[in-house]
Design an enzyme around this catalytic site. Structure first.
Site, PDB file in Angstrom:
ATOM      1  N   ARG A 195      49.462  50.992  38.736  1.00  0.00           N
ATOM      2  CA  ARG A 195      48.745  50.533  37.545  1.00  0.00           C
ATOM      3  C   ARG A 195      48.263  51.694  36.676  1.00  0.00           C
ATOM      4  O   ARG A 195      47.197  51.649  36.072  1.00  0.00           O
ATOM      5  CB  ARG A 195      47.566  49.637  37.917  1.00  0.00           C
ATOM      6  CG  ARG A 195      47.948  48.397  38.711  1.00  0.00           C
ATOM      7  CD  ARG A 195      48.878  47.480  37.922  1.00  0.00           C
ATOM      8  NE  ARG A 195      49.250  46.327  38.747  1.00  0.00           N
ATOM      9  CZ  ARG A 195      50.355  46.249  39.493  1.00  0.00           C
ATOM     10  NH1 ARG A 195      51.224  47.265  39.488  1.00  0.00           N
ATOM     11  NH2 ARG A 195      50.623  45.181  40.202  1.00  0.00           N
ATOM     12  N   SER A 244      44.001  39.965  37.291  1.00  0.00           N
ATOM     13  CA  SER A 244      43.504  40.652  38.477  1.00  0.00           C
ATOM     14  C   SER A 244      42.467  41.699  38.091  1.00  0.00           C
ATOM     15  O   SER A 244      42.737  42.578  37.266  1.00  0.00           O
ATOM     16  CB  SER A 244      44.651  41.313  39.235  1.00  0.00           C
ATOM     17  OG  SER A 244      45.551  40.342  39.735  1.00  0.00           O
ATOM     18  N   GLU A 314      41.133  47.306  37.880  1.00  0.00           N
ATOM     19  CA  GLU A 314      42.475  47.204  37.301  1.00  0.00           C
ATOM     20  C   GLU A 314      42.365  46.791  35.833  1.00  0.00           C
ATOM     21  O   GLU A 314      43.143  47.250  34.998  1.00  0.00           O
ATOM     22  CB  GLU A 314      43.316  46.193  38.079  1.00  0.00           C
ATOM     23  CG  GLU A 314      44.740  46.049  37.543  1.00  0.00           C
ATOM     24  CD  GLU A 314      45.621  45.214  38.446  1.00  0.00           C
ATOM     25  OE1 GLU A 314      46.514  44.526  37.909  1.00  0.00           O
ATOM     26  OE2 GLU A 314      45.451  45.256  39.675  1.00  0.00           O
TER      27      GLU A 314
END
Length: 321
Positions: A195, A244, A314
């Site tokens: 990420r 998320s 995230e």
């Protein structure tokens, strides 16, 4: 007749000063620019959480050349942030300094390339990329069906789902730098990790090339349907959420750590930890961005106290507190 404050004569070549929290935004040279430039623009309606402040400026370019010209005019004088679907983002209540770039339909095209490749505009939605690949008999991009966002965000954040991520399929991407220069960056230059990418600050992704492999459209479609059903059954998709919230720590699942720390259903102001999927925060009652971010920090604290694991965000958190 007096004009509204957010309308000006483009032929003058200069947008007016904009009063924003903390001072006056610098005027922007708009000579020759064809896109839409809005001062003090509300961003809550453009992000999935439906919360947050305003952008000093919001620019919606008419096309690629218009974006290049606009950034040349800025000449690096103001910070620049690209905005896709706003599905993985908290815009803080104090708003976003500088210019937010919103890429629309002119940047959403998808073309079939040679040797099972797709050339995709940064504004193309993940589900459309996956569908285009399916129709062309290109396998390997089904996972994009499970990412709620656009290509530009995927590339910057190394977006992923269901055991695959963008770094597995990206060949290269075209980006406009903060000075208006257009360059092509091969995937290796982005130094992808989980990420995260090394894409330069202020660079705007405008196009990406993805490599697939031969596949049967029916089998590809079945896999996409499986991914879609899994998301529908496990995630709070029909709520004001941001996707998320935390990265999965090595060898662990963030949702499980959150659940084990007793955070399922935990609330702060109008924000709540989803009871359906505990790695999702949701806006249940006119939450402010401070409510949402504060809840996330409380979850991190409780998880650390319970398990000794420090979760990492995230979701991107941008703007002034």
């Amino acid at each position: 007749m007096e004009q509204p404050d957010d309308v000006w004569n483009w032929d003058s070549g200069m947008a007016p000063d904009c009063e924003v929290e903390g001072g006056i935004a610098a005027p922007i040279d708009t000579h020759g620019v064809r896109g839409k430039l809005t001062p003090d623009a509300p961003l809550a309606k453009l992000v999935w959480f439906k919360a947050g402040g305003h952008a000093d400026w919001l620019f919606e370019p008419a096309d690629l050349e218009d974006l290049k010209l606009f950034l040349e005019r800025l000449d690096g004088d103001l910070p620049v942030m690209a905005l896709g679907l706003g599905s993985n983002m908290i815009v803080r209540d104090g708003g976003v300094p500088g210019v937010v770039i919103k890429l629309g339909k002119p940047f959403a095209g998808i073309e079939l390339g040679d040797d099972h490749t797709l050339v995709c505009g940064a504004g193309a939605h993940g589900i459309l990329v996956a569908s285009a690949a399916r129709d062309a008999g290109i396998a390997g991009m089904e996972f994009m069906r499970g990412i709620p966002g656009t290509v530009g965000g995927f590339v910057r954040m190394n977006g992923g789902a269901y055991d695959r991520e963008v770094s597995d399929v990206l060949i290269d991407c075209d980006v406009i730098m903060s000075d208006g220069q257009c360059i092509t960056l091969p995937a290796v230059d982005l130094q992808y990790t989980y990420r995260h990418s090394a894409l330069p600050e202020g660079a705007v992704v405008v196009r990406a090339r993805f490599q697939g492999e031969p596949g049967d459209p029916e089998a590809i479609g079945a896999k996409m349907d499986e991914i879609g059903a899994a998301r529908e059954n496990s995630q709070p998709l029909r709520t004001k959420t941001g996707g998320s919230t935390f990265k999965n720590p090595p060898g662990r699942k963030a949702w499980q750590l959150v659940d084990e720390a007793g955070c399922r259903g935990l609330r702060r102001g109008g924000a709540q930890v989803s009871e359906k999927h505990t790695n999702f925060l949701i806006n249940v009652d006119d939450a402010t961005s401070a409510d949402i971010e504060g809840l996330g920090e409380e979850v991190k604290r409780r998880v650390y106290e319970h398990s000794g694991v420090m979760l990492e965000w995230e979701i991107q958190r941008v703007g002034r507190p």
